[in-house]
Design a protein around this motif. Structure first.
Motif, PDB file in Angstrom:
ATOM      1  N   THR A  55      51.698  14.497  48.973  1.00 41.31           N
ATOM      2  CA  THR A  55      52.570  15.637  49.515  1.00 41.31           C
ATOM      3  C   THR A  55      53.724  16.137  48.344  1.00 41.31           C
ATOM      4  O   THR A  55      54.238  14.981  47.828  1.00 41.31           O
ATOM      5  N   ILE A  56      53.863  17.154  48.410  1.00 40.20           N
ATOM      6  CA  ILE A  56      55.012  17.663  47.359  1.00 40.20           C
ATOM      7  C   ILE A  56      55.706  18.771  47.982  1.00 40.20           C
ATOM      8  O   ILE A  56      55.709  19.333  48.780  1.00 40.20           O
ATOM      9  N   ASN A  57      56.971  18.610  47.494  1.00 42.20           N
ATOM     10  CA  ASN A  57      58.089  19.471  48.119  1.00 42.20           C
ATOM     11  C   ASN A  57      58.709  20.277  47.006  1.00 42.20           C
ATOM     12  O   ASN A  57      59.548  19.627  46.145  1.00 42.20           O
ATOM     13  N   ILE A  58      58.529  21.589  46.506  1.00 39.36           N
ATOM     14  CA  ILE A  58      58.849  22.368  45.472  1.00 39.36           C
ATOM     15  C   ILE A  58      60.016  23.171  46.037  1.00 39.36           C
ATOM     16  O   ILE A  58      60.050  24.006  46.847  1.00 39.36           O
ATOM     17  N   ALA A  59      61.268  22.932  45.449  1.00 40.56           N
ATOM     18  CA  ALA A  59      62.361  23.576  45.675  1.00 40.56           C
ATOM     19  C   ALA A  59      62.559  24.563  44.773  1.00 40.56           C
ATOM     20  O   ALA A  59      63.212  24.402  43.611  1.00 40.56           O
ATOM     21  N   PHE A  60      62.116  25.940  45.211  1.00 39.77           N
ATOM     22  CA  PHE A  60      62.320  27.030  44.283  1.00 39.77           C
ATOM     23  C   PHE A  60      63.760  27.526  44.169  1.00 39.77           C
ATOM     24  O   PHE A  60      64.190  28.225  43.228  1.00 39.77           O
ATOM     25  N   ASN A  61      64.589  27.310  45.043  1.00 37.51           N
ATOM     26  CA  ASN A  61      65.930  27.503  45.258  1.00 37.51           C
ATOM     27  C   ASN A  61      66.566  26.873  46.550  1.00 37.51           C
ATOM     28  O   ASN A  61      65.631  26.066  47.075  1.00 37.51           O
ATOM     29  N   ASP A  62      67.912  26.944  46.767  1.00 37.13           N
ATOM     30  CA  ASP A  62      68.438  26.119  47.987  1.00 37.13           C
ATOM     31  C   ASP A  62      67.992  26.609  49.238  1.00 37.13           C
ATOM     32  O   ASP A  62      67.912  25.683  50.155  1.00 37.13           O
ATOM     33  N   GLN A  63      67.307  27.743  49.384  1.00 37.76           N
ATOM     34  CA  GLN A  63      66.846  28.155  50.773  1.00 37.76           C
ATOM     35  C   GLN A  63      65.398  28.016  50.736  1.00 37.76           C
ATOM     36  O   GLN A  63      65.119  28.119  51.910  1.00 37.76           O
ATOM     37  N   PHE A  64      64.854  28.062  49.688  1.00 37.73           N
ATOM     38  CA  PHE A  64      63.364  28.250  49.835  1.00 37.73           C
ATOM     39  C   PHE A  64      62.580  27.124  49.217  1.00 37.73           C
ATOM     40  O   PHE A  64      62.716  26.911  47.870  1.00 37.73           O
ATOM     41  N   HIS A  65      62.043  26.308  50.244  1.00 39.63           N
ATOM     42  CA  HIS A  65      61.174  25.108  49.700  1.00 39.63           C
ATOM     43  C   HIS A  65      59.742  25.038  50.356  1.00 39.63           C
ATOM     44  O   HIS A  65      59.476  25.821  51.212  1.00 39.63           O
ATOM     45  N   PHE A  66      58.930  24.976  49.313  1.00 42.98           N
ATOM     46  CA  PHE A  66      57.474  25.037  49.623  1.00 42.98           C
ATOM     47  C   PHE A  66      56.956  23.491  49.676  1.00 42.98           C
ATOM     48  O   PHE A  66      56.825  22.772  48.693  1.00 42.98           O
ATOM     49  N   GLU A  67      56.848  23.007  50.882  1.00 39.49           N
ATOM     50  CA  GLU A  67      56.314  21.626  51.067  1.00 39.49           C
ATOM     51  C   GLU A  67      54.785  21.627  51.567  1.00 39.49           C
ATOM     52  O   GLU A  67      54.378  22.373  52.351  1.00 39.49           O
ATOM     53  N   SER A  87      50.413  24.383  52.398  1.00 39.96           N
ATOM     54  CA  SER A  87      51.555  24.006  53.323  1.00 39.96           C
ATOM     55  C   SER A  87      51.293  24.509  54.703  1.00 39.96           C
ATOM     56  O   SER A  87      51.254  25.496  55.109  1.00 39.96           O
ATOM     57  N   ALA A  88      51.443  23.467  55.592  1.00 42.82           N
ATOM     58  CA  ALA A  88      51.236  23.556  57.080  1.00 42.82           C
ATOM     59  C   ALA A  88      52.485  24.273  57.528  1.00 42.82           C
ATOM     60  O   ALA A  88      52.546  25.260  58.465  1.00 42.82           O
ATOM     61  N   ALA A  89      53.641  24.085  56.815  1.00 39.23           N
ATOM     62  CA  ALA A  89      55.036  24.839  57.244  1.00 39.23           C
ATOM     63  C   ALA A  89      54.645  26.291  57.128  1.00 39.23           C
ATOM     64  O   ALA A  89      55.485  27.018  58.047  1.00 39.23           O
ATOM     65  N   PHE A  90      53.922  26.922  56.485  1.00 40.45           N
ATOM     66  CA  PHE A  90      53.870  28.381  56.270  1.00 40.45           C
ATOM     67  C   PHE A  90      52.382  28.850  56.603  1.00 40.45           C
ATOM     68  O   PHE A  90      51.748  29.573  56.103  1.00 40.45           O
ATOM     69  N   GLY A  91      51.849  28.115  57.679  1.00 43.30           N
ATOM     70  CA  GLY A  91      50.580  28.275  58.196  1.00 43.30           C
ATOM     71  C   GLY A  91      49.277  28.269  57.245  1.00 43.30           C
ATOM     72  O   GLY A  91      48.493  28.949  57.392  1.00 43.30           O
ATOM     73  N   ASN A  92      49.515  27.237  56.885  1.00 47.25           N
ATOM     74  CA  ASN A  92      48.425  26.721  55.636  1.00 47.25           C
ATOM     75  C   ASN A  92      48.140  27.833  54.669  1.00 47.25           C
ATOM     76  O   ASN A  92      47.302  27.943  53.845  1.00 47.25           O
ATOM     77  N   ALA A  93      49.505  28.336  54.118  1.00 46.29           N
ATOM     78  CA  ALA A  93      49.560  29.242  52.909  1.00 46.29           C
ATOM     79  C   ALA A  93      49.259  28.543  51.800  1.00 46.29           C
ATOM     80  O   ALA A  93      49.410  27.155  51.658  1.00 46.29           O
ATOM     81  N   ILE A  94      48.623  29.066  50.691  1.00 45.29           N
ATOM     82  CA  ILE A  94      48.227  28.250  49.486  1.00 45.29           C
ATOM     83  C   ILE A  94      49.182  29.073  48.337  1.00 45.29           C
ATOM     84  O   ILE A  94      49.500  30.019  48.218  1.00 45.29           O
ATOM     85  N   PHE A  95      50.013  27.888  47.706  1.00 45.45           N
ATOM     86  CA  PHE A  95      50.523  27.996  46.469  1.00 45.45           C
ATOM     87  C   PHE A  95      49.563  27.999  45.473  1.00 45.45           C
ATOM     88  O   PHE A  95      49.181  26.833  45.439  1.00 45.45           O
ATOM     89  N   GLN A  96      49.212  28.648  44.692  1.00 44.24           N
ATOM     90  CA  GLN A  96      48.507  28.551  43.279  1.00 44.24           C
ATOM     91  C   GLN A  96      49.208  28.902  42.041  1.00 44.24           C
ATOM     92  O   GLN A  96      50.008  30.108  42.250  1.00 44.24           O
ATOM     93  N   VAL A  97      49.319  28.121  41.221  1.00 44.16           N
ATOM     94  CA  VAL A  97      50.072  28.384  40.062  1.00 44.16           C
ATOM     95  C   VAL A  97      49.255  27.908  38.844  1.00 44.16           C
ATOM     96  O   VAL A  97      48.660  26.948  38.818  1.00 44.16           O
ATOM     97  N   SER A  98      49.369  28.568  37.823  1.00 46.62           N
ATOM     98  CA  SER A  98      48.511  28.234  36.397  1.00 46.62           C
ATOM     99  C   SER A  98      49.507  28.306  35.204  1.00 46.62           C
ATOM    100  O   SER A  98      50.340  28.984  35.140  1.00 46.62           O
ATOM    101  N   ARG A  99      49.374  27.373  34.388  1.00 43.84           N
ATOM    102  CA  ARG A  99      50.127  27.416  33.213  1.00 43.84           C
ATOM    103  C   ARG A  99      49.420  27.786  31.895  1.00 43.84           C
ATOM    104  O   ARG A  99      48.142  26.988  32.003  1.00 43.84           O
ATOM    105  N   LEU A 100      49.539  28.675  31.356  1.00 40.02           N
ATOM    106  CA  LEU A 100      48.729  29.132  30.067  1.00 40.02           C
ATOM    107  C   LEU A 100      49.506  28.890  28.798  1.00 40.02           C
ATOM    108  O   LEU A 100      50.553  29.210  28.855  1.00 40.02           O
ATOM    109  N   THR A 101      48.754  28.219  27.826  1.00 38.01           N
ATOM    110  CA  THR A 101      49.161  27.966  26.755  1.00 38.01           C
ATOM    111  C   THR A 101      48.898  29.089  25.782  1.00 38.01           C
ATOM    112  O   THR A 101      47.559  29.161  25.445  1.00 38.01           O
ATOM    113  N   ASN A 102      49.424  29.958  25.121  1.00 37.48           N
ATOM    114  CA  ASN A 102      49.161  31.275  24.455  1.00 37.48           C
ATOM    115  C   ASN A 102      48.747  30.893  23.021  1.00 37.48           C
ATOM    116  O   ASN A 102      49.154  29.596  22.737  1.00 37.48           O
TER     117      ASN A 102
END
Length: 149
Positions: A55-67, A87-102
């Motif tokens: 489990t991970i809790n990503i605090a994007f800012n003070d009000q918006f956390h994605f666990e 995230s079950a907290a957001f109806g099983n929404a998926i956060f997908q992030v990719s890091r690209l090295t240019n």
């Protein structure tokens, strides 16, 4: 000829009824959050140390956390790493992030928070000053309905 027109009318009415009943009203998952949320590069970077199955809790800012549960963290190529968090907290929404090295060794991030059963989601955007933000979008404008009735 009259019986044929009555049958055609009944068939059209039946198809209209089926189509209307098949449409669902999708909820807004992020209605209480702003249209734009500023993101720090360090928060995005920390996501890439996530361990699948944990489990991970990503605090994007003070009000918006994605666990949520880390589904995967894969290095796909020498210059591409992607993380998926559900995230079950957001109806099983998926956060997908990719890091690209240019080619110049600079780092870029792309990604989304999305749930096909919701009206809204967020997409990572980068401005001209190399700052990142979440921009809210409507899923119906991005996702096509691939279901067959």
């Amino acid at each position: 000829m009259k019986p044929l027109s009555k049958i055609t009318l009944l068939l059209m009415l039946a198809l209209t009824t089926i189509t209307v009943s098949a449409q669902k009203t999708k909820p807004r998952l992020f209605g209480q959050f702003p249209e734009v949320i500023d993101l720090s590069k360090s928060t995005l970077q920390q996501t890439f140390s996530a361990i699948p199955g944990h489990t991970i809790n990503i605090a994007f800012n003070d009000q918006f956390h994605f666990e949520g549960i880390v589904l995967s963290n894969e290095i796909k190529y020498a210059n591409l790493q992607s993380v998926l968090v559900k995230s079950a907290a957001f109806g099983n929404a998926i956060f997908q992030v990719s890091r690209l090295t240019n080619a110049d060794n600079s780092i870029s991030y792309v990604g989304r928070i999305i749930n096909p059963d919701a009206q809204d989601g967020y997409e990572i955007k980068k401005d001209n000053k190399d700052n990142y933000r979440f921009q809210k979008f409507e899923t119906d404008r991005i996702l096509q309905d691939c279901s067959y009735q």
